[in-house]
Design an enzyme around this catalytic site. Structure first.
Site, PDB file in Angstrom:
ATOM      1  N   LYS A  19       0.806  -1.156   0.061  1.00  0.00           N
ATOM      2  CA  LYS A  19       0.079   0.002   0.085  1.00  0.00           C
ATOM      3  C   LYS A  19       0.699   1.182  -0.002  1.00  0.00           C
ATOM      4  O   LYS A  19       0.745   2.149  -0.632  1.00  0.00           O
ATOM      5  CB  LYS A  19      -0.927  -0.054   1.305  1.00  0.00           C
ATOM      6  CG  LYS A  19      -1.791  -1.428   1.494  1.00  0.00           C
ATOM      7  CD  LYS A  19      -2.736  -1.132   2.659  1.00  0.00           C
ATOM      8  CE  LYS A  19      -1.997  -0.763   3.927  1.00  0.00           C
ATOM      9  NZ  LYS A  19      -1.274  -2.068   4.325  1.00  0.00           N
ATOM     10  N   ARG A  94      -8.767   1.161   9.523  1.00  0.00           N
ATOM     11  CA  ARG A  94      -8.324  -0.035   9.619  1.00  0.00           C
ATOM     12  C   ARG A  94      -9.695  -0.840  10.565  1.00  0.00           C
ATOM     13  O   ARG A  94      -9.493  -1.993  10.715  1.00  0.00           O
ATOM     14  CB  ARG A  94      -7.246  -0.193  10.385  1.00  0.00           C
ATOM     15  CG  ARG A  94      -5.924  -0.253   9.700  1.00  0.00           C
ATOM     16  CD  ARG A  94      -4.720  -0.443  10.464  1.00  0.00           C
ATOM     17  NE  ARG A  94      -3.538  -1.098   9.987  1.00  0.00           N
ATOM     18  CZ  ARG A  94      -2.627  -0.411   9.553  1.00  0.00           C
ATOM     19  NH1 ARG A  94      -2.547   0.837   9.360  1.00  0.00           N
ATOM     20  NH2 ARG A  94      -1.368  -1.196   9.329  1.00  0.00           N
ATOM     21  N   ARG A 131      11.862  -6.904   5.197  1.00  0.00           N
ATOM     22  CA  ARG A 131      11.849  -5.563   4.725  1.00  0.00           C
ATOM     23  C   ARG A 131      12.782  -4.635   5.545  1.00  0.00           C
ATOM     24  O   ARG A 131      12.839  -4.665   6.778  1.00  0.00           O
ATOM     25  CB  ARG A 131      10.383  -5.064   5.126  1.00  0.00           C
ATOM     26  CG  ARG A 131      10.207  -3.439   4.932  1.00  0.00           C
ATOM     27  CD  ARG A 131       8.622  -3.255   4.668  1.00  0.00           C
ATOM     28  NE  ARG A 131       8.251  -3.055   5.705  1.00  0.00           N
ATOM     29  CZ  ARG A 131       6.769  -2.782   6.187  1.00  0.00           C
ATOM     30  NH1 ARG A 131       6.249  -2.499   4.984  1.00  0.00           N
ATOM     31  NH2 ARG A 131       5.959  -2.841   7.077  1.00  0.00           N
ATOM     32  N   ARG A 164      11.791  -2.220  10.990  1.00  0.00           N
ATOM     33  CA  ARG A 164      10.995  -1.844  11.973  1.00  0.00           C
ATOM     34  C   ARG A 164      10.722  -2.886  13.125  1.00  0.00           C
ATOM     35  O   ARG A 164      10.703  -4.101  12.890  1.00  0.00           O
ATOM     36  CB  ARG A 164       9.584  -1.547  11.174  1.00  0.00           C
ATOM     37  CG  ARG A 164       9.329  -0.204  10.573  1.00  0.00           C
ATOM     38  CD  ARG A 164       8.376  -0.257   9.531  1.00  0.00           C
ATOM     39  NE  ARG A 164       6.964  -0.591  10.014  1.00  0.00           N
ATOM     40  CZ  ARG A 164       6.029  -0.533   9.217  1.00  0.00           C
ATOM     41  NH1 ARG A 164       5.955  -0.033   8.027  1.00  0.00           N
ATOM     42  NH2 ARG A 164       4.637  -0.905  10.006  1.00  0.00           N
ATOM     43  N   ARG A 175      -0.256  -8.408  13.851  1.00  0.00           N
ATOM     44  CA  ARG A 175      -0.635  -7.803  12.925  1.00  0.00           C
ATOM     45  C   ARG A 175      -1.549  -8.495  11.827  1.00  0.00           C
ATOM     46  O   ARG A 175      -2.437  -8.023  11.633  1.00  0.00           O
ATOM     47  CB  ARG A 175       0.595  -7.031  12.319  1.00  0.00           C
ATOM     48  CG  ARG A 175       1.120  -5.883  13.143  1.00  0.00           C
ATOM     49  CD  ARG A 175       2.400  -5.504  12.645  1.00  0.00           C
ATOM     50  NE  ARG A 175       2.581  -4.821  11.496  1.00  0.00           N
ATOM     51  CZ  ARG A 175       3.622  -4.727  10.631  1.00  0.00           C
ATOM     52  NH1 ARG A 175       4.705  -5.162  10.800  1.00  0.00           N
ATOM     53  NH2 ARG A 175       3.235  -3.886   9.570  1.00  0.00           N
TER      54      ARG A 175
HETATM   55  P1  AMP Z   1       1.594   0.656   9.068  1.00  0.00           P
HETATM   56  O1  AMP Z   1       2.898   1.613   8.572  1.00  0.00           O
HETATM   57  O2  AMP Z   1       0.382   1.190   8.124  1.00  0.00           O
HETATM   58  O3  AMP Z   1       1.606  -0.805   8.959  1.00  0.00           O
HETATM   59  O4  AMP Z   1       1.157   1.126  10.560  1.00  0.00           O
HETATM   60  C1  AMP Z   1       1.952   0.689  11.632  1.00  0.00           C
HETATM   61  C2  AMP Z   1       1.452   0.607  12.984  1.00  0.00           C
HETATM   62  O5  AMP Z   1       0.551   2.086  13.303  1.00  0.00           O
HETATM   63  C3  AMP Z   1       0.239  -0.254  13.053  1.00  0.00           C
HETATM   64  O6  AMP Z   1       0.558  -1.733  13.237  1.00  0.00           O
HETATM   65  C4  AMP Z   1      -0.655   0.316  14.096  1.00  0.00           C
HETATM   66  O7  AMP Z   1      -0.087   0.035  15.371  1.00  0.00           O
HETATM   67  C5  AMP Z   1      -0.604   1.880  13.936  1.00  0.00           C
HETATM   68  N1  AMP Z   1      -1.724   2.104  13.023  1.00  0.00           N
HETATM   69  C6  AMP Z   1      -1.553   2.701  11.723  1.00  0.00           C
HETATM   70  N2  AMP Z   1      -2.571   2.992  11.103  1.00  0.00           N
HETATM   71  C7  AMP Z   1      -3.641   2.659  12.174  1.00  0.00           C
HETATM   72  C8  AMP Z   1      -5.042   2.736  12.071  1.00  0.00           C
HETATM   73  N3  AMP Z   1      -5.690   3.260  10.971  1.00  0.00           N
HETATM   74  N4  AMP Z   1      -5.638   2.409  13.230  1.00  0.00           N
HETATM   75  C9  AMP Z   1      -5.154   1.781  14.396  1.00  0.00           C
HETATM   76  N5  AMP Z   1      -3.836   1.702  14.421  1.00  0.00           N
HETATM   77  C10 AMP Z   1      -2.959   2.248  13.186  1.00  0.00           C
END
Ligand code: AMP
Length: 219
Positions: A19, A94, A131, A164, A175
């Site tokens: 994404k 989400r 990654r 990360r 996740r």
């Molecule tokens: P991402 O980079 O999109 O994988 O997001 C990393 C982390 O940020 C996720 O594992 C969540 O802990 C938090 N996060 C990002 N977007 C959301 C969301 N829309 N709702 C809840 N937590 C989020």
């Protein structure tokens, strides 16, 4: 290549589905805002803001940050001038509650495209474990499928590559589990009912996925 786009698009899909990579490229080509809630939160954590301090423990454990915190952050961001008519939301919503909050925020200018990046779990796991992200320019690499010329050093800017915390095995499993129970089914249904859902086979090369994505959002 530049493209004309007035989409208000949400990108859905498991962690590692591509994404972020695709959103970055499409938003740059169309000159529209790329709003990544994950990137915004990581910035808050790096800056040690009150939001970052609250969000950090959830993020490191691979859990979702609370709807309240996320919705407030997105609401503020989407009111900025660069997001007045078109944007790509990457990683939000989400949960069903987040999707409903977004609908309320947008009122008469709703989401035009919900793109679901479909990738099998085994592939997502492999992508996440390998990654690596450049701490300086944000470029994304993979130890096996997209390695840098020098181990641990970004080809673009010479910055140091990082893994990360939430890309470690235990957090990845959590996740993926969270994604399936809370995000995938309810949100596909939500946007299918609104007639804006598109399922994109994202288990292909980034080039091929981008070509299909660009067509989709211009339709
Ligand atoms: P991402 O980079 O999109 O994988 O997001 C990393 C982390 O940020 C996720 O594992 C969540 O802990 C938090 N996060 C990002 N977007 C959301 C969301 N829309 N709702 C809840 N937590 C989020």
């Amino acid at each position: 290549m530049g493209i004309a786009l007035t989409a208000r698009a949400v990108f859905l899909g498991g962690p590692g589905a591509g994404k972020g990579t695709q959103a970055k490229r499409l938003a740059a080509a169309a000159g529209i805002a790329h709003i990544s809630t994950g990137d915004m939160l990581r910035q808050h954590v790096a800056n040690g803001t009150p939001l970052g301090i609250q969000a950090r423990a959830f993020m490191d454990a691979g859990k979702l940050v609370t709807d309240e915190l996320i919705v407030a952050m997105v609401k503020e961001r989407i009111q900025q001038p660069d997001a007045s008519s078109a944007w790509i939301l990457d990683g939000f919503p989400r949960t069903l509650s987040q999707a409903r909050s977004l609908d309320r925020m947008l009122g008469a200018s709703p989401v035009t495209h919900a793109i679901y990046f479909l990738v099998p779990d085994a592939v997502l796991k492999d992508r996440l474990e390998g990654r690596r992200t450049c701490g300086k320019c944000g470029a994304i690499w993979h130890v096996r499928t997209q390695p840098t010329a020098r181990d641990g050093i970004c080809d673009h800017c010479g910055g140091a590559l990082q893994q990360r915390v939430d890309d470690r095995a235990e957090a990845i499993d959590r996740r993926l589990q969270e994604f399936h129970t809370t995000t995938a089914a309810p949100l596909q249904l939500h946007y299918r009912e609104r007639g804006v859902l598109h399922v994109l086979d994202a288990n292909r090369s980034p080039e091929v996925v981008y070509r299909d994505l660009a067509k989709l959002v211009q339709s």
